[in-house]
Design a protein around this motif. Structure first.
Motif, PDB file in Angstrom:
ATOM      1  N   SER A  13       4.772   6.344  36.461  1.00  0.00           N
ATOM      2  CA  SER A  13       5.556   7.337  36.529  1.00  0.00           C
ATOM      3  C   SER A  13       4.643   8.968  35.814  1.00  0.00           C
ATOM      4  CB  SER A  13       7.551   6.995  36.345  1.00  0.00           C
ATOM      5  OG  SER A  13       7.543   7.921  35.480  1.00  0.00           O
ATOM      6  N   GLN A  36       2.467   7.776  42.509  1.00  0.00           N
ATOM      7  CA  GLN A  36       3.551   6.330  41.971  1.00  0.00           C
ATOM      8  C   GLN A  36       3.496   5.480  41.824  1.00  0.00           C
ATOM      9  OE1 GLN A  36       6.339   9.653  38.480  1.00  0.00           O
ATOM     10  NE2 GLN A  36       7.147   9.343  41.073  1.00  0.00           N
ATOM     11  N   ARG A  40      10.680   6.987  39.163  1.00  0.00           N
ATOM     12  CA  ARG A  40      12.113   6.509  39.179  1.00  0.00           C
ATOM     13  C   ARG A  40      13.139   7.780  39.690  1.00  0.00           C
ATOM     14  NH1 ARG A  40      13.042   7.149  33.913  1.00  0.00           N
ATOM     15  NH2 ARG A  40      11.666   7.449  33.181  1.00  0.00           N
ATOM     16  N   ARG A  42      17.337   9.221  39.771  1.00  0.00           N
ATOM     17  CA  ARG A  42      18.589   9.097  38.643  1.00  0.00           C
ATOM     18  C   ARG A  42      19.115   7.646  39.364  1.00  0.00           C
ATOM     19  NH1 ARG A  42      21.976  12.700  40.606  1.00  0.00           N
ATOM     20  NH2 ARG A  42      20.491  13.454  41.845  1.00  0.00           N
ATOM     21  N   LYS A 106      18.435  14.226  52.373  1.00  0.00           N
ATOM     22  CA  LYS A 106      17.970  14.806  50.786  1.00  0.00           C
ATOM     23  C   LYS A 106      16.382  14.732  51.157  1.00  0.00           C
ATOM     24  CE  LYS A 106      17.651  12.833  45.801  1.00  0.00           C
ATOM     25  NZ  LYS A 106      18.470  12.500  45.268  1.00  0.00           N
TER      26      LYS A 106
HETATM   27  C1  BTN Z   1      16.982  11.581  42.398  1.00  0.00           C
HETATM   28  O1  BTN Z   1      17.287  12.467  42.564  1.00  0.00           O
HETATM   29  O2  BTN Z   1      17.335  10.231  41.971  1.00  0.00           O
HETATM   30  C2  BTN Z   1      15.779  11.912  41.256  1.00  0.00           C
HETATM   31  C3  BTN Z   1      14.320  11.632  41.357  1.00  0.00           C
HETATM   32  C4  BTN Z   1      13.330  11.996  40.637  1.00  0.00           C
HETATM   33  C5  BTN Z   1      11.881  11.977  41.169  1.00  0.00           C
HETATM   34  C6  BTN Z   1      10.767  12.236  40.387  1.00  0.00           C
HETATM   35  S1  BTN Z   1       8.899  11.905  41.309  1.00  0.00           S
HETATM   36  C7  BTN Z   1       8.529  13.114  39.594  1.00  0.00           C
HETATM   37  C8  BTN Z   1       9.046  12.169  38.106  1.00  0.00           C
HETATM   38  N1  BTN Z   1       8.861  10.772  38.105  1.00  0.00           N
HETATM   39  C9  BTN Z   1       9.940  10.243  38.158  1.00  0.00           C
HETATM   40  O3  BTN Z   1       9.304   9.034  38.095  1.00  0.00           O
HETATM   41  N2  BTN Z   1      10.866  11.027  38.691  1.00  0.00           N
HETATM   42  C10 BTN Z   1      10.580  11.953  38.963  1.00  0.00           C
END
Ligand code: BTN
Length: 243
Positions: A13, A36, A40, A42, A106
């Motif tokens: 990530s 990735q 991750r 939210r 989204k």
């Molecule tokens: C969401 O809407 O739930 C948030 C998503 C965020 C994804 C990005 S991709 C780059 C960064 N690294 C991660 O593991 N997550 C964020």
């Protein structure tokens, strides 16, 4: 922003990596990866980040601000993403404060993580994920997720990325150097997916139906609640669903 860029072919990530190196990195350091394996989202959700399909980006920020001001950084990210998509002719809007929507689905989300001490922030890792070329989503998100290509726009990832960083830098400096939120809020209002609409607000296991009437000069969402009273919501505290 982007004086230092770290690029990976594959990584778990970008947010996790950015947090590991944040202590020794300069303000505005960028971490991007083609893929990735442990992206991750939210609320502990997984974020699908297939090779070459999207923009998987983290920005390490070291602004001189207090933790309560951090949620506005997320709003700045949202505004810069929506502005950059609009610059490229894509009809995008913001579901305040975190999600970027095209045709009611989204395309992009933001995951902001803080490294904070008692009342001062050490760093912010701002994670941005955008589905650009993805055509097939897992079953469980297929009805709510989309990509730029899937909605009929043929735009290069690099052009979107460049635009996001440029727009972000302007709004970030407005806020951190001049405490000026106005351009960001203007974009959030002009490109809102929820203003004037009824939405559900979810806070823990409570769900309320309210009407959104404004985003005020602080960047808070102003709603009319179930008792017909006006209320202000601060970003980061609630989760929002469409009707
Ligand atoms: C969401 O809407 O739930 C948030 C998503 C965020 C994804 C990005 S991709 C780059 C960064 N690294 C991660 O593991 N997550 C964020």
């Amino acid at each position: 922003i982007g004086k230092e860029v770290i690029h990976f072919d594959t990584i778990g990530s970008t947010n996790d990596y950015a947090k590991e190196i944040a202590g020794d990195s300069i303000d505005g350091t960028i971490v991007v990866s083609e893929e990735q394996t442990k992206g991750r989202g939210r609320r502990g959700k997984e974020w699908h980040s297939i090779k070459g399909d999207g923009i998987w980006l983290s920005i390490i920020l070291k602004p001189d601000i207090y933790p309560h001001k951090a949620p506005f950084i997320t709003q700045i990210a949202g505004a810069s993403i929506v502005k950059s998509l609009r610059n490229l002719g894509i009809d995008a809007s913001i579901k305040w404060p975190n999600d970027i929507i095209v045709n009611n689905k989204k395309v992009s989300g933001i995951l902001t993580e803080l490294g904070a001490e008692i009342d001062q922030i050490n760093y912010i890792v701002l994670g941005i994920g955008m589905n650009v070329k993805t055509m097939n989503f897992p079953e469980e998100i297929n009805s709510i997720a989309t990509s730029i290509f899937k909605e009929g726009y043929d735009v290069k990832r690099i052009d979107i990325l460049k635009n996001i960083l440029e727009e972000f830098e302007k709004l970030y400096l407005d806020y951190t150097e001049r405490n000026d939120k106005s351009s960001c809020i203007k974009i959030c209002k002009e490109s809102s997916a929820i203003l004037g609409k009824k939405i559900y607000i979810i806070n823990g296991d409570k769900k309320r139906k309210v009407k959104c009437i404004d985003i005020n000069e602080e960047g808070n969402l102003v709603i009319i609640n179930e008792d017909n009273d006006i209320e202000e919501l601060i970003s980061g505290e609630v989760s929002i669903r469409g009707e």
